[in-house]
Design a protein around this motif. Structure first.
Motif, PDB file in Angstrom:
ATOM      1  N   ALA A   1       0.916   2.265   3.886  1.00  9.34           N
ATOM      2  CA  ALA A   1      -0.082   3.313   3.690  1.00  9.34           C
ATOM      3  C   ALA A   1       0.088   4.442   4.706  1.00  9.34           C
ATOM      4  CB  ALA A   1      -1.487   2.741   3.804  1.00  9.34           C
ATOM      5  N   ARG A   2      -0.383   5.618   4.317  1.00  3.83           N
ATOM      6  CA  ARG A   2      -0.644   6.699   5.268  1.00  3.83           C
ATOM      7  C   ARG A   2      -2.049   6.418   5.789  1.00  3.83           C
ATOM      8  NH1 ARG A   2      -2.700  12.128   4.298  1.00  3.83           N
ATOM      9  NH2 ARG A   2      -2.784  11.740   2.062  1.00  3.83           N
TER      10      ARG A   2
ATOM     11  N   LEU B   1       0.826  -1.223   0.000  1.00  2.00           N
ATOM     12  CA  LEU B   1       0.000   0.000   0.000  1.00  2.00           C
ATOM     13  C   LEU B   1       0.856   1.268   0.000  1.00  2.00           C
ATOM     14  CD1 LEU B   1      -2.992  -0.966   2.346  1.00  2.00           C
ATOM     15  CD2 LEU B   1      -2.961  -0.797  -0.152  1.00  2.00           C
ATOM     16  N   ASP B   2       2.063   1.166  -0.482  1.00  2.00           N
ATOM     17  CA  ASP B   2       2.950   2.328  -0.561  1.00  2.00           C
ATOM     18  C   ASP B   2       2.261   3.490  -1.273  1.00  2.00           C
ATOM     19  OD1 ASP B   2       5.353   2.660   0.601  1.00  2.00           O
ATOM     20  OD2 ASP B   2       6.515   1.607  -0.936  1.00  2.00           O
ATOM     21  N   GLY B   3       2.269   4.670  -0.651  1.00  2.00           N
ATOM     22  CA  GLY B   3       1.718   5.853  -1.307  1.00  2.00           C
ATOM     23  C   GLY B   3       0.215   5.982  -1.221  1.00  2.00           C
ATOM     24  N   CYS B   4      -0.459   5.011  -0.625  1.00  4.41           N
ATOM     25  CA  CYS B   4      -1.928   5.075  -0.504  1.00  4.41           C
ATOM     26  C   CYS B   4      -2.330   5.773   0.788  1.00  4.41           C
ATOM     27  CB  CYS B   4      -2.518   3.666  -0.460  1.00  4.41           C
ATOM     28  SG  CYS B   4      -2.566   2.876  -2.047  1.00  4.41           S
ATOM     29  N   HIS B   5      -3.419   6.531   0.715  1.00  4.48           N
ATOM     30  CA  HIS B   5      -4.031   7.059   1.938  1.00  4.48           C
ATOM     31  C   HIS B   5      -5.233   6.177   2.270  1.00  4.48           C
ATOM     32  CE1 HIS B   5      -6.170  10.553   4.219  1.00  4.48           C
ATOM     33  NE2 HIS B   5      -5.606   9.696   5.039  1.00  4.48           N
ATOM     34  N   VAL B   6      -5.157   5.475   3.384  1.00  3.84           N
ATOM     35  CA  VAL B   6      -6.229   4.587   3.833  1.00  3.84           C
ATOM     36  C   VAL B   6      -6.950   5.256   5.008  1.00  3.84           C
ATOM     37  CG1 VAL B   6      -6.788   2.324   4.817  1.00  3.84           C
ATOM     38  CG2 VAL B   6      -5.000   2.515   3.071  1.00  3.84           C
ATOM     39  N   VAL B   7      -8.276   5.383   4.898  1.00  3.50           N
ATOM     40  CA  VAL B   7      -9.083   5.962   5.970  1.00  3.50           C
ATOM     41  C   VAL B   7      -9.946   4.845   6.555  1.00  3.50           C
ATOM     42  CG1 VAL B   7     -10.861   7.658   6.556  1.00  3.50           C
ATOM     43  CG2 VAL B   7      -9.094   8.229   4.859  1.00  3.50           C
ATOM     44  N   ILE B   8      -9.914   4.713   7.869  1.00  7.51           N
ATOM     45  CA  ILE B   8     -10.625   3.622   8.540  1.00  7.51           C
ATOM     46  C   ILE B   8     -11.530   4.195   9.631  1.00  7.51           C
ATOM     47  CG2 ILE B   8     -10.335   1.527   9.945  1.00  7.51           C
ATOM     48  CD1 ILE B   8      -7.568   1.190   8.606  1.00  7.51           C
TER      49      ILE B   8
ATOM     50  N   LEU C   1      -8.501   2.064  23.302  1.00  6.24           N
ATOM     51  CA  LEU C   1      -7.301   1.518  22.668  1.00  6.24           C
ATOM     52  C   LEU C   1      -6.260   2.607  22.433  1.00  6.24           C
ATOM     53  CD1 LEU C   1      -9.156  -0.628  19.996  1.00  6.24           C
ATOM     54  CD2 LEU C   1      -8.180  -1.427  22.154  1.00  6.24           C
ATOM     55  N   THR C   2      -5.008   2.177  22.344  1.00  2.00           N
ATOM     56  CA  THR C   2      -3.905   3.078  22.017  1.00  2.00           C
ATOM     57  C   THR C   2      -3.842   3.256  20.509  1.00  2.00           C
ATOM     58  OG1 THR C   2      -2.753   2.137  23.890  1.00  2.00           O
ATOM     59  CG2 THR C   2      -1.426   3.435  22.364  1.00  2.00           C
ATOM     60  N   THR C   3      -3.599   4.487  20.067  1.00  6.68           N
ATOM     61  CA  THR C   3      -3.474   4.761  18.633  1.00  6.68           C
ATOM     62  C   THR C   3      -2.267   4.011  18.072  1.00  6.68           C
ATOM     63  OG1 THR C   3      -4.297   6.967  19.122  1.00  6.68           O
ATOM     64  CG2 THR C   3      -3.367   6.617  16.929  1.00  6.68           C
ATOM     65  N   PRO C   4      -2.444   3.232  16.998  1.00  5.99           N
ATOM     66  CA  PRO C   4      -1.289   2.544  16.405  1.00  5.99           C
ATOM     67  C   PRO C   4      -0.233   3.553  15.942  1.00  5.99           C
ATOM     68  CG  PRO C   4      -3.346   1.711  15.472  1.00  5.99           C
ATOM     69  CD  PRO C   4      -3.698   2.923  16.290  1.00  5.99           C
ATOM     70  N   ASP C   5       1.026   3.132  15.990  1.00  5.59           N
ATOM     71  CA  ASP C   5       2.150   3.993  15.595  1.00  5.59           C
ATOM     72  C   ASP C   5       1.927   4.604  14.221  1.00  5.59           C
ATOM     73  OD1 ASP C   5       3.481   3.533  17.900  1.00  5.59           O
ATOM     74  OD2 ASP C   5       4.923   2.107  17.059  1.00  5.59           O
ATOM     75  N   ARG C   6       2.261   5.873  14.107  1.00  8.80           N
ATOM     76  CA  ARG C   6       2.267   6.600  12.834  1.00  8.80           C
ATOM     77  C   ARG C   6       0.888   6.696  12.169  1.00  8.80           C
ATOM     78  NH1 ARG C   6       6.966   3.994  13.397  1.00  8.80           N
ATOM     79  NH2 ARG C   6       6.182   2.087  12.454  1.00  8.80           N
ATOM     80  N   CYS C   7      -0.193   6.401  12.876  1.00  6.18           N
ATOM     81  CA  CYS C   7      -1.538   6.609  12.329  1.00  6.18           C
ATOM     82  C   CYS C   7      -2.083   7.937  12.847  1.00  6.18           C
ATOM     83  CB  CYS C   7      -2.484   5.479  12.742  1.00  6.18           C
ATOM     84  SG  CYS C   7      -2.036   3.885  12.021  1.00  6.18           S
TER      85      CYS C   7
END
Ligand code: CTP
Ligand code: CA
Length: 225
Positions: A53-54, A10-17, A64-70
């Motif tokens: 991904a970003r 997912l390099d370069g993708c912006h994923v929104v969850i 929950l704790t925010t995952p790293d770099r999200c």
């Protein structure tokens, strides 16, 4: 799996969850909500980030704790979650809706605490907008993945939602099975898309998230051509 993740699908993708429950206020001290730990959505955020991904995580109230770099955007109600999603939709490649959104909200929010009175009270609820369907019908539509939490006729309901909401994929979750889903650390799901499906046996939500992110990335790449 490790090697594929290292190749950063997912390099370069912006994923929104979207993740977690929403809370629909009744008055300053009460709300209507759904069971949802947010674990599946947070696991997906971590997996997407690890796949290159970003990641923006639009989160209802969870512990929950925010995952790293999200990047985490905190919301409470369904209307706030929709606003947050619309804010990023034009800059989003893949949208994954794992949130347990309240289908209805109180028609009015009392300004002061509602006092106890008679033996029965009635609440009037109005329908919330469907966030994932709104995103999937947007002019700048991202590749859109929904979830379906079902207690019966799982495949039929999930396929119905895939078509009705105009989704690219849907993750069907049988929430009637004890020991998986909801607050559990484990989950078993089936992923559907318009001309295929893939079943995933029960495993940890983090392992499942990695499998789902790989399957989503594959289909996303295939659809983009
Ligand atoms: N969803 C959403 N906005 C809503 C309701 C649901 O974005 N107001 C999303 C969920 O995040 C999930 C998908 O829609 O990705 C399916 O949610 P689900 O509750 O299973 O389906 P509903 O369409 O709400 O139908 P029902 O609850 O009647 O089964
Ligand atoms: Ca619902």
């Amino acid at each position: 799996l490790e090697r594929q993740f290292e190749s950063a699908v997912l390099d370069g993708c912006h994923v929104v969850i979207t993740a977690g429950p929403t809370r629909e206020a009744l008055d300053p001290v009460r709300y209507i909500s759904n069971h949802s730990s947010g674990k599946m959505g947070y696991a997906l955020a971590r997996a997407a980030q690890e796949a290159g991904a970003r990641v923006t995580l639009i989160s209802g109230p969870v512990t929950l704790t925010t995952p790293d770099r999200c990047q985490r955007v905190n919301v409470s109600s369904a209307l706030e979650m929709l606003d947050a999603a619309l804010n990023v939709v034009s800059d989003c490649d893949i949208f994954i809706a794992s949130a347990a959104v309240a289908d209805y909200r109180p028609a009015a929010v009392a300004e002061q605490k509602i006092k106890k009175s008679g033996d029965e009270i009635q609440l009037t609820l109005v329908k919330n907008p469907d966030i994932v369907a709104t995103i999937a019908s947007h002019a700048e539509r991202p590749f859109t993945v929904g979830f379906a939490a079902e207690t019966t006729d799982v495949a039929a309901y999930a396929k119905g939602k895939l078509a009705r909401k105009n989704l690219d994929m849907i993750v069907a979750n049988d929430v009637s099975q004890p020991g998986i889903g909801f607050n559990s650390d484990d989950n078993a799901v089936t992923l559907y898309w318009p001309d295929g499906e893939q079943a995933f046996a029960a495993m940890s939500k983090q392992a499942l998230a990695r499998e789902l992110i790989l399957a989503i990335a594959q289909r996303y790449t295939a659809v983009l051509g």
